[in-house]
Design a protein around this motif. Structure first.
Motif, PDB file in Angstrom:
ATOM      1  N   SER A 143       0.850  -1.187   0.000  1.00  0.00           N
ATOM      2  CA  SER A 143       0.000   0.000   0.000  1.00  0.00           C
ATOM      3  C   SER A 143       0.889   1.241   0.000  1.00  0.00           C
ATOM      4  O   SER A 143       2.103   1.154   0.313  1.00  0.00           O
ATOM      5  N   GLY A 145       2.690   4.686   1.101  1.00  0.00           N
ATOM      6  CA  GLY A 145       3.181   5.190   2.391  1.00  0.00           C
ATOM      7  C   GLY A 145       3.862   4.128   3.223  1.00  0.00           C
ATOM      8  O   GLY A 145       4.209   4.363   4.378  1.00  0.00           O
ATOM      9  N   SER A 146       4.101   2.945   2.652  1.00  0.00           N
ATOM     10  CA  SER A 146       4.793   1.910   3.424  1.00  0.00           C
ATOM     11  C   SER A 146       5.669   1.096   2.488  1.00  0.00           C
ATOM     12  O   SER A 146       5.345   0.915   1.307  1.00  0.00           O
ATOM     13  N   HIS A 158      -1.365  -0.297   6.317  1.00  0.00           N
ATOM     14  CA  HIS A 158      -1.693   1.050   6.776  1.00  0.00           C
ATOM     15  C   HIS A 158      -2.825   1.701   5.965  1.00  0.00           C
ATOM     16  O   HIS A 158      -3.829   2.094   6.520  1.00  0.00           O
ATOM     17  N   ASP A 159      -2.644   1.839   4.692  1.00  0.00           N
ATOM     18  CA  ASP A 159      -3.611   2.597   3.888  1.00  0.00           C
ATOM     19  C   ASP A 159      -4.328   1.624   2.963  1.00  0.00           C
ATOM     20  O   ASP A 159      -3.863   1.352   1.848  1.00  0.00           O
ATOM     21  N   LYS A 160      -5.395   1.066   3.468  1.00  0.00           N
ATOM     22  CA  LYS A 160      -6.078   0.010   2.722  1.00  0.00           C
ATOM     23  C   LYS A 160      -6.664   0.533   1.418  1.00  0.00           C
ATOM     24  O   LYS A 160      -6.908  -0.220   0.467  1.00  0.00           O
ATOM     25  N   ALA A 161      -6.937   1.850   1.338  1.00  0.00           N
ATOM     26  CA  ALA A 161      -7.536   2.419   0.127  1.00  0.00           C
ATOM     27  C   ALA A 161      -6.587   2.321  -1.055  1.00  0.00           C
ATOM     28  O   ALA A 161      -7.008   2.254  -2.214  1.00  0.00           O
ATOM     29  N   THR A 162      -5.277   2.307  -0.786  1.00  0.00           N
ATOM     30  CA  THR A 162      -4.290   2.259  -1.874  1.00  0.00           C
ATOM     31  C   THR A 162      -3.722   0.861  -2.029  1.00  0.00           C
ATOM     32  O   THR A 162      -2.695   0.675  -2.694  1.00  0.00           O
ATOM     33  N   GLU A 163      -4.346  -0.071  -1.440  1.00  0.00           N
ATOM     34  CA  GLU A 163      -3.850  -1.443  -1.464  1.00  0.00           C
ATOM     35  C   GLU A 163      -3.748  -1.966  -2.894  1.00  0.00           C
ATOM     36  O   GLU A 163      -4.632  -1.719  -3.708  1.00  0.00           O
TER      37      GLU A 163
END
Lengths: 216, 223
Positions: A143, A145-146, A158-163
């Motif tokens: 995702s 940012g990681s 962390h950011d499931k929306a960008t998975e």
């Protein structure tokens, strides 16, 4: 110096004979001695013998040197001179090579040192571990940012929306490292250089983090 | 007679050439240095030998003195004779080596045999044979030169050094005194004794037939 003596005895004459031969007596003394030499056979003999000594030893032929002396001297002088003349050009030809070689040695040494400092110590954080024996076709999730990749459904994404989904091989190629929670089994073998205490400490830390995160 | 390694026959030419060589060497043409010192190498060796009494040591000292002269050539001033300057460097080098190599024991013996007290006593000649001038041709014979060298070698150090510098190296009294670090009066006293002792030594030798093969007139001895 005998002065103002019209008559000299033999001992006085002997004392002045050397100076007389050297012409180092004043006119009066010389005249007196001349008179003495004319009348004294012994002193005339002393004078003649002294003159012979001065003449013979003063001859250049008495100055003999050992065989090969000149050659050895010339050679030694030559040795002293040689490094100063041709030595300069020899140095300049050496220095022409020396500078780049020294620079190269510095660069290589610097890289080696940097390499040593960077990689000699084991990876301190489990998060930075590259993983070990991860199946390349394992489906993982990354995702924004990681830089971690996870197994699908891992609670630490962390950011499931960008998975987005990809294989472990692709994730590793993109610079991602395995999540220390969901992919722990692949990390432990990759951290063989860690001491047991360090691993135990990190495990406890992660457990605490996992529990507190789950609590949220 | 022309001797290899001696000064040229024409003193003016020699002097001019020597001055030129000195200037060139001082300006950095060091490869000319051997040409400059070659005429004096015998004298340099003799000076070192007079002090060290060993040919190998004397040769080492002579070479070292030449190297020091080269290293300090810029300090040479033309008011002095180059030969004198060179000899003084040699004497210093030889004296330094003698001190360093601790030949003190030998010198102590010399000093014991002819200390200050003895120097103060007058030396009386012992032989009063009727000497005549010895022709310089006598020196053509190696045997004669060896006898002369042996006689010189029997002199105590302090007499030998003064005699060599004054009568063989042709330094003047003042230069000899400066080179050896002694007074002018001491030079004169030692020189007188050295000459008289050598005269007696050589008279005894000649009586033993050193000159027996010389072309003197039959029955007419040189003394």
């Amino acid at each position: 110096m005998v002065e103002n003596q019209k008559m000299l005895n033999c001992e006085q004459v002997w004392r002045e004979t050397s100076s007389y031969v050297d012409g180092d007596v004043d006119a009066a003394l010389r005249s007196t001695m001349d008179e003495h030499f004319r009348t004294c056979q012994k002193c005339a003999s002393v004078l003649a013998g002294t003159r012979n000594v001065v003449q013979l030893y003063g001859d250049e032929r008495m100055l003999e040197v050992p065989a090969g002396f000149s050659q050895r001297l010339e050679k030694r002088l030559g040795k002293r001179l040689t490094p100063k003349t041709s030595g300069a050009s020899r140095w300049s030809s050496w220095s022409a090579w020396l500078v780049p070689v020294a620079a190269l040695a510095l660069i290589v040494g610097g890289l080696k040192l940097a390499n040593t400092l960077s990689f000699k110590h084991p990876v301190k954080s489990i998060l930075a571990a590259p993983g070990h024996d991860i199946p390349p076709d394992l489906v993982v999730v990354v995702s924004a940012g990681s830089k971690l990749f996870h197994v699908p459904g891992c609670p630490f994404i962390h950011d499931k929306a960008t998975e987005r989904t990809l294989t472990a091989k692709e994730a590793i190629q993109d610079g991602y490292v395995p999540c220390s929670r969901c992919l722990r089994q692949y990390l432990k073998t990759g951290l063989t250089e860690h001491s047991g205490a360090e691993v135990a400490s990190e495990e406890a830390e992660e457990q605490h983090e996992l529990l507190s995160t789950a609590g949220h | 007679m022309s001797i290899p390694g001696t000064v040229l026959n024409n003193p003016e030419q020699t002097g001019a050439r020597e001055r030129d060589l000195i200037s060139e060497v001082q300006r950095g043409q060091h490869e000319l240095f051997y040409e400059l010192v070659r005429p004096y190498e015998r004298r340099v060796f003799a000076a070192a030998l007079a002090i060290l009494r060993n040919e190998q040591d004397a040769e080492d000292a002579a070479q070292e003195a030449m190297l020091k002269a080269l290293a300090n050539i810029r300090q040479f001033r033309s008011e002095a004779r180059f030969s004198t300057w060179l000899i003084q460097i040699t004497v210093n080098e030889a004296l330094m080596r003698r001190r360093r190599e601790r030949t003190v024991a030998m010198e102590g013996l010399d000093g014991h045999r002819s200390g200050r007290g003895e120097e103060e006593h007058e030396y009386a000649p012992r032989d009063f044979a009727d000497w005549r001038e010895i022709p310089s041709e006598a020196l053509e014979r190696k045997e004669v030169r060896m006898k002369l060298a042996q006689a010189l070698g029997t002199l105590d150090r302090k007499y030998r050094e003064v005699f060599v510098l004054r009568d063989m190296e042709h330094l003047n009294i003042q230069e000899t005194a400066e080179a050896l670090g002694i007074t002018v009066a001491s030079v004169k006293t030692r020189l007188l004794r050295a000459r008289l002792m050598l005269r007696d030594l050589l008279a005894a030798g000649w009586k033993q037939g050193w000159f027996s093969r010389l072309p003197f007139e039959k029955g007419n001895k040189p003394w």
